[in-house]
Design an enzyme around this catalytic site. Structure first.
Site, PDB file in Angstrom:
ATOM      1  CD  GLU A   1     -26.660  55.141 -23.685  1.00  0.00           C
ATOM      2  OE1 GLU A   1     -27.607  55.222 -24.487  1.00  0.00           O
ATOM      3  OE2 GLU A   1     -25.804  56.022 -23.521  1.00  0.00           O
TER       4      GLU A   1
ATOM      5  CG  HIS B   1     -22.367  56.521 -26.711  1.00  0.00           C
ATOM      6  ND1 HIS B   1     -23.127  57.305 -27.543  1.00  0.00           N
ATOM      7  CD2 HIS B   1     -22.950  56.606 -25.479  1.00  0.00           C
ATOM      8  CE1 HIS B   1     -24.121  57.850 -26.846  1.00  0.00           C
ATOM      9  NE2 HIS B   1     -24.037  57.433 -25.594  1.00  0.00           N
TER      10      HIS B   1
ATOM     11  CG  HIS C   1     -23.272  62.356 -24.081  1.00  0.00           C
ATOM     12  ND1 HIS C   1     -23.320  62.155 -22.732  1.00  0.00           N
ATOM     13  CD2 HIS C   1     -23.747  61.215 -24.632  1.00  0.00           C
ATOM     14  CE1 HIS C   1     -23.798  60.948 -22.483  1.00  0.00           C
ATOM     15  NE2 HIS C   1     -24.066  60.355 -23.622  1.00  0.00           N
TER      16      HIS C   1
ATOM     17  CG  HIS D   1     -28.171  59.795 -26.501  1.00  0.00           C
ATOM     18  ND1 HIS D   1     -28.722  58.570 -26.244  1.00  0.00           N
ATOM     19  CD2 HIS D   1     -26.971  59.784 -25.887  1.00  0.00           C
ATOM     20  CE1 HIS D   1     -27.888  57.851 -25.488  1.00  0.00           C
ATOM     21  NE2 HIS D   1     -26.816  58.577 -25.265  1.00  0.00           N
TER      22      HIS D   1
END
Lengths: 220, 220, 220, 220
Positions: A61, A80, A82, A151
């Site tokens: 990613e 980024h 979760h 996500h």
């Protein structure tokens, strides 16, 4: 630091734009963020090609990072994650709004990225190429945080301390907002309150950074 | 101690009235409360001017402390916090009420300070001058705890152990009350039960203090 | 051990019946249970008079223990706690029921003690004399656990490991039952399942005890 | 590792199929999983008879493991747990569905085993013989996870890292799904998204494994 705070677990990634070359960014090879050591950090160009990959596995990613740096010259750091409390807001129609001054940066709105719009209904949910990354960057637009349905989330900032602060307090806001919604109608910060407060917070965010850093640097 | 208990994170502040001069109070310079060392503590007058600031940055919100000490001669210690469980009660119309004897000090009522009444709709949410501080002190009146909409809470006490006890059990009460409200109608302590219980608790609060102190003093 | 498990904080108390004299029980002087050392333990008779108090402060609520030992010859150990997840069940009309086999001992029912019935509407909520203690013992009757409205709970057992197991899994059951009730109608264990399971668990509870003991005995 | 992650407490058990003999599996004697040392591990045949029990107490529920290994040649490792967040889903009619990509392995469906169908209404809830174990294996069928009403869950995998990953993210999914359901209608991963994502995750699960292992191996 973000692993200590529960924002990252074995997954997620953190990058910073190169301080000498705005067309480069730094991020670790593919590994749990809490285990990264200086020698694991690689240099990428804005197409998310590792300049010298030394045969290391790369994050699938990495395009999240490259495409945001391309679209947002003001951004110097990207997280980024979760984060557990953010996932429910990405999967429902309730929008994140600032319930207190610590998360006032959310007052400009928190868009939700639906990967089906960019990659169809059968994707593996990952931002695994530049086209999906660019679509995410368009949804993020000029905001500090975007959620990714099914996500996680992406937070951006003009410095590493600011992006860490934002990732943490976005997570905290989600927890508190969910709790408040169960009590009844919620009074959020007005747009003016949020804007004024976000400016003030940018002046004091090292106060949290210093605390988190001390914890992260503790010998285990 | 309050950082260990999750009442304070990188923000919030704790003060104590000077034991020799009732017109002075002691509080750290602007920093995360969990990192304060004796040499970080400054002396302020009741206008919240640091007597000898030694060029240190001061908390923008020191006026919370100064104005409360001015209005409440009985108060010897003040905690300002952003306790996670209290924020939802500050942002909704559900009032905190004592669900068990440990938080019986809440039985006299928990007012909510709306900064818009004192500073308009475009403030940065902070109690950044004496006028806003005085407005907060008026809302607090003779109570032990007040919530601050979109911001946090303030607890006061006649000693440091008492204010720490109150800050912790206000937080706990919010958690348990929110949970109970989801089960159905809640039986709170009556005013008489709350008053009697609060008197009893004042006699035993060192029991918790001793425990928390041991944890806080542990070598890291 | 119960402090590690979050069942006890600075308050609550644990006792055991004397192994040589059934008319005596052992409990610490008034202090946080997590700090108790062997030399803090005192011997009480069943009127809750300390046989040799050595001028130590005693728990105001020692009558919980004495009156239960008097009424229940089968009981060898008692825990009184303010477990966070149990408080909401004591303050509402939802009854605790066993949602899984670990808490099957709850299948015989969990009564709620209303102190107003024994001490009127203006008590300080504490079981501070033998009459209130006896009233609590009558409500507990032959059950392993009773809740105390606006206060906490009491668990009893035929051994220390059993009462610790019960205090912990009562707390866990409350958490899981509250969560399940938010999802929809809950299938609890039948009375037969609960009875059979409780018998089985009594044979394996040292498995948890060994784990908790290792944690509690760790050098800090 | 699973004890660190809160998936296992004093109970539950973990096994692995013998790497040299597919008709054997390895699992500890009856004890808290967090305390197991190499010398506690025993070898069982697929009837769950310990080949050399050395007079150790065996898990009453070893038949969960034996019957699944018998029915599922693809399975190399099994976790049986009482994960707190999974219990409410086993006791209600709400089905677990993947709310984010980390738990995409749930996209094939999560069946619920009702022990009353195999053992009647008066069982002690345990899978204490081969017949009940075989019934559980039939309900599990070809899925990675099954819930057990009033008891817990079982997760299976083609390796130890995969089954640990599944046990952890099934637990996390339950937490996030419950939270999202309180906000409003939830958008889950489509079957195609789930299948594609599960394939991708199988390629990166050592990233979490490495992190969890480091924590588990830390000197205490």
């Amino acid at each position: 630091m973000l692993a200590d705070l529960g924002v990252l677990d074995g997954f997620g990634n953190v990058s910073v734009r190169h301080d000498k070359d705005a067309n480069r960014y730094l991020m670790s090879r593919s590994m749990a963020p809490g285990l990264v050591k200086p020698e694991d950090i690689l240099e990428y160009d804005l197409e998310s090609v590792a300049v010298d990959a030394r045969k290391q596995a790369l994050f699938l990613e990495r395009f999240i990072h490259g495409e945001i740096y391309k679209a947002r010259p003001d951004v110097k750091a990207v997280v980024h994650c979760h984060s557990p409390t953010l996932i429910p807001f990405g999967a429902t129609t309730v929008r994140l709004q600032p319930i207190y001054h610590m998360s006032s940066f959310l007052g400009v709105g928190v868009p939700v990225f639906e990967i089906r719009d960019a990659a169809g209904r059968g994707s593996d949910m990952l931002v695994r190429n530049g086209a999906i990354g660019a679509a995410l960057a368009r949804v993020l637009a000029d905001k500090p945080v975007a959620l990714m349905r099914g996500h996680g989330a992406v937070a951006v900032g003009s410095s590493v301390p600011q992006v860490v602060f934002r990732a943490y307090y976005a997570e905290m806001n989600a927890r508190l907002q969910a709790e408040a919604l169960r009590l009844g109608p919620v009074t959020y910060l007005t747009a003016e309150e949020a804007a004024a407060s976000a400016r003030t917070n940018d002046g004091v965010l090292l106060r949290a950074w210093d605390l988190w850093k001390r914890k992260a640097m503790k010998p285990e």
